[in-house]
Motif scaffolding. Structure first.
Motif, PDB file in Angstrom:
ATOM      1  N   GLY A 134      -9.236  -7.271   6.901  1.00  0.00           N
ATOM      2  CA  GLY A 134      -9.209  -8.507   6.145  1.00  0.00           C
ATOM      3  C   GLY A 134      -8.092  -8.612   5.125  1.00  0.00           C
ATOM      4  N   SER A 135      -7.113  -7.740   5.198  1.00  0.00           N
ATOM      5  CA  SER A 135      -6.085  -7.716   4.166  1.00  0.00           C
ATOM      6  C   SER A 135      -4.713  -8.190   4.616  1.00  0.00           C
ATOM      7  N   ALA A 136      -4.355  -7.970   5.840  1.00  0.00           N
ATOM      8  CA  ALA A 136      -3.009  -8.310   6.305  1.00  0.00           C
ATOM      9  C   ALA A 136      -3.043  -8.525   7.810  1.00  0.00           C
ATOM     10  N   THR A 137      -1.973  -9.095   8.321  1.00  0.00           N
ATOM     11  CA  THR A 137      -1.902  -9.294   9.773  1.00  0.00           C
ATOM     12  C   THR A 137      -0.609  -8.752  10.380  1.00  0.00           C
ATOM     13  N   GLU A 138       0.255  -8.137   9.572  1.00  0.00           N
ATOM     14  CA  GLU A 138       1.512  -7.589  10.086  1.00  0.00           C
ATOM     15  C   GLU A 138       1.471  -6.057  10.017  1.00  0.00           C
ATOM     16  N   LEU A 139       1.938  -5.443  11.099  1.00  0.00           N
ATOM     17  CA  LEU A 139       1.952  -3.983  11.157  1.00  0.00           C
ATOM     18  C   LEU A 139       2.847  -3.368  10.087  1.00  0.00           C
ATOM     19  N   ASP A 140       3.902  -4.066   9.677  1.00  0.00           N
ATOM     20  CA  ASP A 140       4.804  -3.491   8.673  1.00  0.00           C
ATOM     21  C   ASP A 140       4.154  -3.391   7.283  1.00  0.00           C
ATOM     22  N   ARG A 141       2.976  -3.983   7.110  1.00  0.00           N
ATOM     23  CA  ARG A 141       2.216  -3.879   5.849  1.00  0.00           C
ATOM     24  C   ARG A 141       1.385  -2.595   5.791  1.00  0.00           C
ATOM     25  N   ILE A 142       1.341  -1.861   6.908  1.00  0.00           N
ATOM     26  CA  ILE A 142       0.523  -0.647   6.976  1.00  0.00           C
ATOM     27  C   ILE A 142       1.307   0.542   6.427  1.00  0.00           C
ATOM     28  N   LYS A 143       0.718   1.216   5.466  1.00  0.00           N
ATOM     29  CA  LYS A 143       1.297   2.465   4.976  1.00  0.00           C
ATOM     30  C   LYS A 143       0.948   3.579   5.960  1.00  0.00           C
ATOM     31  N   GLU A 144      -0.364   3.672   6.292  1.00  0.00           N
ATOM     32  CA  GLU A 144      -0.825   4.646   7.281  1.00  0.00           C
ATOM     33  C   GLU A 144      -2.027   4.069   8.021  1.00  0.00           C
ATOM     34  N   ALA A 145      -2.125   4.397   9.294  1.00  0.00           N
ATOM     35  CA  ALA A 145      -3.300   4.043  10.091  1.00  0.00           C
ATOM     36  C   ALA A 145      -3.705   5.283  10.870  1.00  0.00           C
ATOM     37  N   TYR A 146      -4.999   5.530  10.888  1.00  0.00           N
ATOM     38  CA  TYR A 146      -5.528   6.724  11.545  1.00  0.00           C
ATOM     39  C   TYR A 146      -6.581   6.346  12.576  1.00  0.00           C
ATOM     40  N   LEU A 147      -6.565   7.056  13.696  1.00  0.00           N
ATOM     41  CA  LEU A 147      -7.671   7.022  14.623  1.00  0.00           C
ATOM     42  C   LEU A 147      -8.629   8.097  14.132  1.00  0.00           C
ATOM     43  N   GLU A 148      -9.791   7.688  13.655  1.00  0.00           N
ATOM     44  CA  GLU A 148     -10.743   8.616  13.062  1.00  0.00           C
ATOM     45  C   GLU A 148     -11.544   9.343  14.132  1.00  0.00           C
ATOM     46  N   ARG A 149     -12.230  10.397  13.723  1.00  0.00           N
ATOM     47  CA  ARG A 149     -13.022  11.194  14.658  1.00  0.00           C
ATOM     48  C   ARG A 149     -14.102  10.378  15.339  1.00  0.00           C
ATOM     49  N   SER A 150     -14.557   9.339  14.680  1.00  0.00           N
ATOM     50  CA  SER A 150     -15.605   8.486  15.238  1.00  0.00           C
ATOM     51  C   SER A 150     -15.054   7.496  16.262  1.00  0.00           C
ATOM     52  N   GLY A 151     -13.726   7.388  16.360  1.00  0.00           N
ATOM     53  CA  GLY A 151     -13.106   6.434  17.271  1.00  0.00           C
ATOM     54  C   GLY A 151     -12.673   5.154  16.579  1.00  0.00           C
ATOM     55  N   SER A 152     -13.055   4.978  15.323  1.00  0.00           N
ATOM     56  CA  SER A 152     -12.618   3.786  14.595  1.00  0.00           C
ATOM     57  C   SER A 152     -11.198   3.999  14.061  1.00  0.00           C
ATOM     58  N   ILE A 153     -10.549   2.905  13.743  1.00  0.00           N
ATOM     59  CA  ILE A 153      -9.195   2.966  13.186  1.00  0.00           C
ATOM     60  C   ILE A 153      -9.284   2.569  11.721  1.00  0.00           C
ATOM     61  N   SER A 154      -8.817   3.453  10.852  1.00  0.00           N
ATOM     62  CA  SER A 154      -8.794   3.126   9.420  1.00  0.00           C
ATOM     63  C   SER A 154      -7.355   2.849   9.015  1.00  0.00           C
ATOM     64  N   ILE A 155      -7.210   1.916   8.092  1.00  0.00           N
ATOM     65  CA  ILE A 155      -5.882   1.446   7.701  1.00  0.00           C
ATOM     66  C   ILE A 155      -5.723   1.524   6.187  1.00  0.00           C
ATOM     67  N   ILE A 156      -4.604   2.074   5.775  1.00  0.00           N
ATOM     68  CA  ILE A 156      -4.224   2.097   4.361  1.00  0.00           C
ATOM     69  C   ILE A 156      -2.995   1.203   4.247  1.00  0.00           C
ATOM     70  N   LEU A 157      -3.131   0.128   3.460  1.00  0.00           N
ATOM     71  CA  LEU A 157      -2.039  -0.824   3.317  1.00  0.00           C
ATOM     72  C   LEU A 157      -1.070  -0.374   2.233  1.00  0.00           C
ATOM     73  N   LYS A 158       0.171  -0.817   2.384  1.00  0.00           N
ATOM     74  CA  LYS A 158       1.180  -0.578   1.347  1.00  0.00           C
ATOM     75  C   LYS A 158       0.815  -1.405   0.123  1.00  0.00           C
ATOM     76  N   LYS A 159       1.166  -0.899  -1.031  1.00  0.00           N
ATOM     77  CA  LYS A 159       0.980  -1.685  -2.260  1.00  0.00           C
ATOM     78  C   LYS A 159       2.038  -2.786  -2.269  1.00  0.00           C
ATOM     79  N   ASP A 160       1.796  -3.831  -3.016  1.00  0.00           N
ATOM     80  CA  ASP A 160       2.710  -4.986  -3.037  1.00  0.00           C
ATOM     81  C   ASP A 160       4.143  -4.620  -3.344  1.00  0.00           C
ATOM     82  N   LYS A 161       4.372  -3.646  -4.208  1.00  0.00           N
ATOM     83  CA  LYS A 161       5.744  -3.302  -4.564  1.00  0.00           C
ATOM     84  C   LYS A 161       6.373  -2.294  -3.607  1.00  0.00           C
ATOM     85  N   GLU A 162       5.644  -1.825  -2.616  1.00  0.00           N
ATOM     86  CA  GLU A 162       6.207  -0.856  -1.657  1.00  0.00           C
ATOM     87  C   GLU A 162       7.000  -1.560  -0.595  1.00  0.00           C
TER      88      GLU A 162
END
Length: 162
Positions: A134-162
């Motif tokens: 619910g935070s962004a729709t562009e891949l370039d806004r992603i700082k890191e994305a992980y495929l978790e052990r459960s199979g879900s994908i978790s996303i850490i977004l870049k801060k606005d100034k990054e």
């Protein structure tokens, strides 16, 4: 007589009594084990859930002896609990071997193609996870994305100034 322990064929009410007995026995066994057996969906947990259900169904239908089948179900839950404790206290990667580990899919907005391919994750899967955050729709806004052990994908977004 209620559970049809010494009968070759079970009546509908004996099978129903077995189902009730197995339900409460299963609930008791799971409570002794760990609530996370069905709370987190790692392969480690899913495998136990499948086998556990299969074993207990045999007790209900009379395909296996009632008490030994409950003992086998209890043994499976205790094995799960023991392996989870060993994994927790392990310093040599046993936890990663049993439960798996997260995989880095995106770093600083750049897709890690090798990891994506190795884990059969598509760009559309990433976009879906991004929309779900619910935070962004562009891949370039992603700082890191992980495929978790459960199979879900978790996303850490870049801060606005990054």
């Amino acid at each position: 007589m209620i559970f049809g322990l010494h009968e070759e064929t079970l009546t509908w009410w004996q099978m129903s009594a077995r189902a009730i007995g197995v339900f409460f026995a299963a609930l008791f066994i799971i409570r002794i084990g760990s609530h996370r057996i069905f709370g987190k969906n790692t392969a480690f947990d899913i495998i136990l859930g499948i086998i556990y259900g299969s074993v207990l169904s045999r007790a209900i239908t009379g395909n296996s002896p009632f008490w030994p089948t409950l003992a086998a179900a209890f043994t499976l839950v205790m094995l799960h609990k023991a392996l989870a404790v060993i994994a927790y206290h392990s310093n040599f990667g046993f936890g990663n071997m049993i439960k798996g580990q997260s995989q880095l899919l995106v770093k600083d907005g750049k897709i890690q193609e090798k990891e994506m391919r190795a884990n059969s994750v598509t760009r559309n899967d990433l976009l879906e996870a991004l929309r779900s955050s619910g935070s962004a729709t562009e891949l370039d806004r992603i700082k890191e994305a992980y495929l978790e052990r459960s199979g879900s994908i978790s996303i850490i977004l870049k801060k606005d100034k990054e």
